[in-house]
Design an enzyme around this catalytic site. Structure first.
Site, mmCIF file in Angstrom:
data_model
loop_
_atom_site.group_PDB
_atom_site.id
_atom_site.type_symbol
_atom_site.label_atom_id
_atom_site.label_comp_id
_atom_site.label_asym_id
_atom_site.label_seq_id
_atom_site.Cartn_x
_atom_site.Cartn_y
_atom_site.Cartn_z
ATOM 1 N N LYS A 13 0.833 -1.209 0.000
ATOM 2 C CA LYS A 13 0.000 0.000 0.000
ATOM 3 C C LYS A 13 0.870 1.263 0.000
ATOM 4 O O LYS A 13 0.607 2.203 -0.736
ATOM 5 C CB LYS A 13 -0.936 0.026 1.221
ATOM 6 C CG LYS A 13 -1.915 -1.143 1.273
ATOM 7 C CD LYS A 13 -2.973 -0.938 2.343
ATOM 8 C CE LYS A 13 -2.444 -0.906 3.759
ATOM 9 N NZ LYS A 13 -1.837 -2.171 4.227
ATOM 10 N N ARG A 167 -0.869 -9.663 13.266
ATOM 11 C CA ARG A 167 -1.422 -8.547 12.493
ATOM 12 C C ARG A 167 -2.346 -9.062 11.392
ATOM 13 O O ARG A 167 -3.369 -8.452 11.097
ATOM 14 C CB ARG A 167 -0.291 -7.712 11.872
ATOM 15 C CG ARG A 167 0.452 -6.877 12.892
ATOM 16 C CD ARG A 167 1.752 -6.335 12.340
ATOM 17 N NE ARG A 167 1.582 -5.268 11.377
ATOM 18 C CZ ARG A 167 2.541 -4.849 10.559
ATOM 19 N NH1 ARG A 167 3.724 -5.432 10.571
ATOM 20 N NH2 ARG A 167 2.319 -3.860 9.728
HETATM 21 P P1 AMP Z 1 0.640 0.229 9.464
HETATM 22 O O1 AMP Z 1 1.922 0.935 9.247
HETATM 23 O O2 AMP Z 1 -0.527 0.858 8.711
HETATM 24 O O3 AMP Z 1 0.720 -1.259 9.225
HETATM 25 O O4 AMP Z 1 0.256 0.410 11.004
HETATM 26 C C1 AMP Z 1 1.102 -0.068 12.028
HETATM 27 C C2 AMP Z 1 0.320 -0.230 13.323
HETATM 28 O O5 AMP Z 1 -0.248 1.032 13.706
HETATM 29 C C3 AMP Z 1 -0.866 -1.168 13.256
HETATM 30 O O6 AMP Z 1 -0.488 -2.525 13.427
HETATM 31 C C4 AMP Z 1 -1.723 -0.658 14.406
HETATM 32 O O7 AMP Z 1 -1.201 -1.059 15.660
HETATM 33 C C5 AMP Z 1 -1.529 0.838 14.302
HETATM 34 N N1 AMP Z 1 -2.543 1.458 13.405
HETATM 35 C C6 AMP Z 1 -2.318 2.070 12.214
HETATM 36 N N2 AMP Z 1 -3.449 2.513 11.676
HETATM 37 C C7 AMP Z 1 -4.441 2.161 12.539
HETATM 38 C C8 AMP Z 1 -5.865 2.322 12.533
HETATM 39 N N3 AMP Z 1 -6.505 2.907 11.511
HETATM 40 N N4 AMP Z 1 -6.552 1.829 13.586
HETATM 41 C C9 AMP Z 1 -5.934 1.243 14.630
HETATM 42 N N5 AMP Z 1 -4.610 1.045 14.690
HETATM 43 C C10 AMP Z 1 -3.861 1.500 13.665
#
Ligand code: AMP
Length: 220
Positions: A13, A167
């Site tokens: 993404k 995750r």
């Molecule tokens: P990402 O870089 O988008 O994979 O996000 C890393 C981590 O940030 C995730 O595993 C969640 O712990 C937290 N996180 C990011 N976006 C969200 C969201 N929209 N809602 C809840 N937790 C989030």
């Protein structure tokens, strides 16, 4: 144009987000990046989010919704934005609807779980510069060291295999229902929904998305 990129962690993404935001000149709103910035800054929000993120769980809807609402107040969002990693739950999507923040296009990047585990567990980063590597697909010249500074590379806490699997299961339970949620809105002609096969070459995926964007821009 307001766009959402949806797909499991490691689907690519972030990579596609960079292409889209450049083409449309809209900001990239990644809640993961915003939370990591809060952690790096040592803010109270960062302190709250840190252990949750390290465990691969989701930060509370309340915190993330407030963060995004604040971000959307900035003027660079006036002509559209790209959401990456948000909304991630039905409650977050409902909050957007309630705030009348409407999406024009949802792009789903589909990648099977086993590929995700291979991709994410091999990622390595140079913290100071943000340069990224992969032990199999893009290895540094010297194992474990940044090519430019030769400083040690790190593995993100949430890229350890056990956490990746956590995750992925969080994604399945909490985020996958959003596919149905937005497909239903697409059926009601409220937005457009496209699915791309995330196993293909980065450039092929990019071309498909760019073509779709051009078509949508023409039809607006
Ligand atoms: P990402 O870089 O988008 O994979 O996000 C890393 C981590 O940030 C995730 O595993 C969640 O712990 C937290 N996180 C990011 N976006 C969200 C969201 N929209 N809602 C809840 N937790 C989030």
């Amino acid at each position: 144009m307001n766009i959402l990129l949806i797909g499991p962690p490691g689907a690519g993404k972030g990579t596609q987000a960079a292409f889209i935001t450049k083409k449309l000149n809209i900001p990239h709103i990644s809640t993961g990046d915003m939370l990591r910035a809060a952690i790096a800054a040592g803010s109270p929000l960062g302190l709250k989010a840190r252990s949750i993120m390290e465990q691969g769980a989701l930060v509370s809807d309340e915190i993330v919704i407030a963060l995004v609402k604040e971000r959307l107040k900035q003027t660079d969002c006036n002509h559209g934005f790209l959401f990456d990693g948000f909304p991630r739950t039905i409650a977050q999507a409902d909050a957007l609807e309630k705030a009348q923040v409407l999406l024009d296009l949802v792009i789903e990047i589909a990648v099977p779980d086993e590929v995700i585990v291979k991709r994410l567990s091999g990622r390595r980063f140079h913290l100071a510069s943000g340069r990224s590597y992969h032990v199999l697909y893009n290895p540094p010249r010297i194992e474990g060291c940044d090519d430019v500074t030769r400083e040690p590379l790190i593995q993100r806490e949430d890229d350890h295999e056990e956490t990746i699997r956590k995750r992925l299961s969080v994604y399945q339970v909490q985020t996958e229902p959003l596919r149905h949620y937005y497909k239903k809105l697409a059926q009601a002609a409220r937005l457009q929904y496209m699915t791309v096969d995330g196993l293909r070459e980065i450039n092929d995926i990019k071309n498909d998305i760019m073509l779709a964007l051009t078509k949508i821009e023409r039809s607006v």
